[in-house]
Design an enzyme around this catalytic site. Structure first.
Site, PDB file in Angstrom:
ATOM      1  CB  CYS A 104      69.534   5.845  33.908  1.00  0.00           C
ATOM      2  SG  CYS A 104      70.692   5.726  32.524  1.00  0.00           S
ATOM      3  CB  CYS A 134      72.216   8.149  34.200  1.00  0.00           C
ATOM      4  SG  CYS A 134      71.751   7.985  32.220  1.00  0.00           S
ATOM      5  CG  ASP A 183      42.946  27.020  62.490  1.00  0.00           C
ATOM      6  OD1 ASP A 183      42.693  26.351  61.808  1.00  0.00           O
ATOM      7  OD2 ASP A 183      41.844  27.433  63.240  1.00  0.00           O
ATOM      8  CG  ASP A 233      39.834  27.419  58.310  1.00  0.00           C
ATOM      9  OD1 ASP A 233      38.898  27.824  58.405  1.00  0.00           O
ATOM     10  OD2 ASP A 233      40.828  28.136  59.136  1.00  0.00           O
ATOM     11  CG  ASP A 250      40.268  31.484  59.605  1.00  0.00           C
ATOM     12  OD1 ASP A 250      38.859  31.759  59.494  1.00  0.00           O
ATOM     13  OD2 ASP A 250      40.505  31.139  59.895  1.00  0.00           O
TER      14      ASP A 250
END
Length: 785
Positions: free
Chosen positions: A98, A95, A679, A683, A485
């Site tokens: 639920c 459910c 990368d 970065d 980049d």
């Protein structure tokens, strides 16, 4: 306090965004009596500490201290987070409404930081403030689950063979069909046999109790616990009401239709669960461990780093490692979605999840199963459901208020018209109110929406795209700006020397040797390309000093001779006149003892699919694509012109990239999202700052998986198009279900109020619509490459 020796631990500081606060935290933590040293990494949001004492006590102090300095930031131990969190299997959870109630109540327990139920995977993940809360929390969790949905079995881990499915599923289905079959027999008998009132009532009553007894029992239990507004209560009131107005056949038929619909909905949901999990069925079942020259089939969890395993043709590679014997083609599609096999041989790295195609491979294991690539990917995808999309959160909240509103509307519909309309009868308007009650169950939305998002995450993983949560999958739809980049993202990142220009007094060989000596201690791709071009042995035995100058290059002293190797900024900084090449590429200028020696030109190739990726992003509605690079202006302009990006920024240091990103974030619309693609290692600061961080080529990279929200495992920019397409298709299906479910329910509610719809319409608007919505959500798992 008893001294237990120095313990080194890494804390994750979730939500840390203030650099100044990070400095304060580092200082204050180092002042704690038990802490001998603390080092902050603001970029990765980690704090490394050396503790002399009870780690758990120190962890509590650090968490409190962090919250004081920057309220809302959570400090948790990275390596031993399992002491503070637990994953439970909720076997038999059927459910969705639920599940939402369970999650809501568990979140309110004392000591609970986070609780998330993955309805599709039938898993509950809990995080607590401290391990001392864990035992009491687990007891309370089991009580809550049993109160809301009795019969759900709570387990702490999956058995090796079950893979998340109950072994009793088939027998439960059979018993359900038998129960409904018996009820149908009595129902048909009541319809066919011409009996008096009491005879009919007896047969219809037996049929009703046989078919709907379970619903009535659940409703009674829930009411006794104060949980009134659920589908069991609605169906009970509606069908008992039908009996009250002597509509016996309709009362039984509606309950029968509801139970059959629920049964087929459960079958559809389970099939969908299997379909989604099959997309991620990359977990290896065993490993062939080599012991004293013999092979023993063992569980991958039992293999340790440094052990030797053998992978036969057709088998999955169970753990990450290095090939020390054999040669073969491997199928990487399970991890990357790439259909072309890859060749591996002695000395090459191999990752778990690959499938060995032909040769026999001997592998030295480099990481245990918990740290293996395949396990990280499985955890990432399975845990993605805990990061719910805004649409999911809205539907969960909507369902909480929708059902009670409809119930009270039904009550008003039954009582008010007979009081104010002279010709209205109570039984007539009671019937209309009962139709209202049946329609009001929100299961169609509560089940199908999370199913749709989880299906989208699973489909993305099949395409080689890891998405960390439904929130990021949905956010991809709002992307308007993509910042990329250059090196390693739009270009291969594999540099090659293309030209050597020596100045007067130097030969090309001498120039290359000076460059190789200067770069011999660097692992940068540019340095490696110079060393590869030199080909000889680099004599650096007399290296006296080595200095990296940020954003400029290197200054080294070899045998008393100063050598400079770097860009034009380094030459200008040292006051050296230099030559400027006409060709496009990365330029490394060389000077020795203040005299210019020449330059080396290095080029990087643009990725094959980069140009098409930019065009594809434009077609998907991306308004601007911007390239950021630390490379020189000439190289940046050349790459930008060839690819057709809208704008570019060159000669940027890592901190400059963050500054540029901040400017772009400030200028965009609030509802629009900005993606940064990098990368995943160099970065990391920009990935963390963007609305959505996308890491390229993150296969097997811890930094990429940790820093990014989305990981493109094929190392192809065009994979971003796949990610956005899957996100758009997922949103389309999710909104189809929302509009369809609410539309049908709205129409039937209106028809019911006007007396134009009976309970058959109402049951269709409930279980029928839910079943169709689930089947529609399953379409997401079948997205083709």
């Amino acid at each position: 306090m008893e001294t237990r020796g120095l313990i080194r631990e890494k804390f994750i500081l979730e939500g840390l965004n203030c650099a100044n606060c990070a400095t304060k935290i580092e200082k204050r933590v180092s002042e704690l009596d038990e802490v001998k040293q603390s080092k902050m990494n603001f970029t990765m949001k980690t704090l490394d500490v050396e503790v002399d004492g009870d780690l758990e006590e120190v962890a509590v102090k650090i968490a409190k201290l962090v919250d004081e300095i920057e309220p809302g930031v959570k400090a948790r131990i990275k390596e031993k987070s399992s002491k503070f969190e637990k994953e439970l299997i909720l076997e038999g959870l059927g459910c969705a409404d639920c599940a939402a109630k369970m999650e809501r109540e568990i979140k309110q327990l004392e000591g609970v930081d986070q609780a998330s139920i993955n309805f599709v995977a039938q898993k509950l993940k809990i995080k607590v403030h401290h391990s001392s809360y864990l035992e009491s929390t687990l007891t309370a969790v089991k009580r809550i689950i049993q109160e809301i949905e009795p019969g759900v079995i709570v387990r702490e881990e999956l058995s090796e063979s079950s893979h998340g499915y109950s072994s009793t599923d088939n027998s439960n289905l059979k018993s359900e069909f038998v129960r409904l079959g018996v009820g149908i027999v009595f129902f048909i008998a009541a319809l066919v046999l011409k009996l008096n009132f009491w005879g009919e009532l007896a047969l219809y009553g037996i049929a009703y109790l046989t078919i709907g007894g379970k619903v009535l029992l659940k409703s009674a239990k829930n009411i006794s616990k104060g949980q009134i507004f659920d589908e069991n209560f609605l169906m009970s009131v509606a069908t008992i009401g039908a009996f009250a107005i002597k509509e016996f056949p309709e009362g039984v038929a509606v309950m029968l239709f509801y139970e059959v619909g629920e049964l087929f909905q459960d079958i559809a949901v389970n099939r969908s669960r299997r379909s989604i999990k099959s997309l991620m069925d990359i977990r290896p079942d065993y490993a062939n461990l080599k012991i004293d020259g013999e092979l023993k089939k063992v569980d991958p969890n039992q293999v340790k780093v440094g052990d030797i395993i053998v992978v036969k043709p057709g088998e999955k590679v169970p753990l990450d490692g290095e090939v020390i014997g054999g040669e073969s083609m491997v199928d990487t599609s399970a991890l990357t979605g790439e259909s072309v096999p890859r060749k591996v041989k002695t000395g090459k790295e191999i990752l778990s999840g690959f499938i060995n195609k032909d040769g026999l491979l001997t592998i030295e294991v480099s990481s245990d199963f918990r740290q293996s690539t395949v396990n990280k990917i499985l955890e990432l995808v399975e845990n993605a459901a805990s990061e719910k999309a805004p649409t999911e959160n809205f539907i969960t909240k909507f369902a909480r208020y929708y059902t009670p509103i409809v119930v009270f509307s039904a009550l008003a519909l039954a009582v008010v018209p007979p009081l104010v309309i002279p010709t209205a009868t109570f039984s007539q308007w009671l019937y209309r109110a009962l139709v209202f009650l049946v329609v009001s169950c929100p299961c169609a939305l509560v089940v199908s929406i999370p199913l749709g998002f989880f299906g989208g995450i699973g489909a993305a993983s099949k395409h080689g795209v890891l998405v960390k949560g439904g929130n990021y999958l949905e956010a991809l739809n709002s992307a308007k700006t993509v910042v990329m980049d250059k090196t390693g993202t739009l270009t291969e990142g594999t540099f090659k020397v293309t030209d050597i220009m020596s100045a007067e007094g130097f030969t090309k060989k001498e120039l290359l040797e000076l460059a190789a000596q200067a770069e011999s201690n660097s692992n940068h791709p540019i340095a490696l390309s110079i060393l590869e071009a030199y080909e000889g042995e680099v004599g650096v035995a007399q290296l006296d000093s080595y200095q990296e100058i940020a954003g400029c290059g290197l200054k080294v002293v070899i045998a008393g001779k100063e050598v400079l190797a770097g860009n034009y900024k380094l030459m200008e900084r040292e006051g050296i006149t230099y030559l400027s090449p006409k060709q496009v590429g990365t330029v490394v200028h060389i000077a020795t003892d203040g005299k210019y020696a020449g330059y080396i030109l290095i080029a990087d190739r643009i990725k094959i699919d980069a140009k098409e990726a930019i065009k594809g992003l434009k077609r998907l509605g991306i308004e601007q694509v911007i390239m950021l690079t630390g490379d020189n202006l000439q190289v940046a302009k050349s790459v930008a012109d060839e690819l057709g990006v809208d704008d570019y920024r060159a000669e940027l240091l890592p901190q400059d990239k963050v500054t540029e990103l901040e400017k772009l974030l400030k200028n965009k619309e609030e509802k629009d999202k900005l993606l940064f693609v990098g990368d995943g290692i160099n970065d990391a600061p920009v990935l963390a700052r963007a609305d959505i961080g996308v890491a390229m080529g993150g296969l097997g990279s811890d930094a990429a998986i940790e820093a990014a929200d989305v990981v493109l495992m094929k190392d192809k920019p065009s994979n971003l198009i796949d990610a956005i397409n899957i996100a758009k298709f997922t949103r389309k299906v999710v909104w189809q279900n929302i509009i369809f479910a609410l539309g049908i329910k709205g129409i039937v509610l209106l028809m019911g109020a006007l007396g134009l719809a009976n309970m058959w319409f109402a049951v269709f608007a409930d279980v029928g619509v839910a079943l169709l919505a689930v089947l529609n959500a399953m379409r997401i798992t079948r997205i083709e490459n």
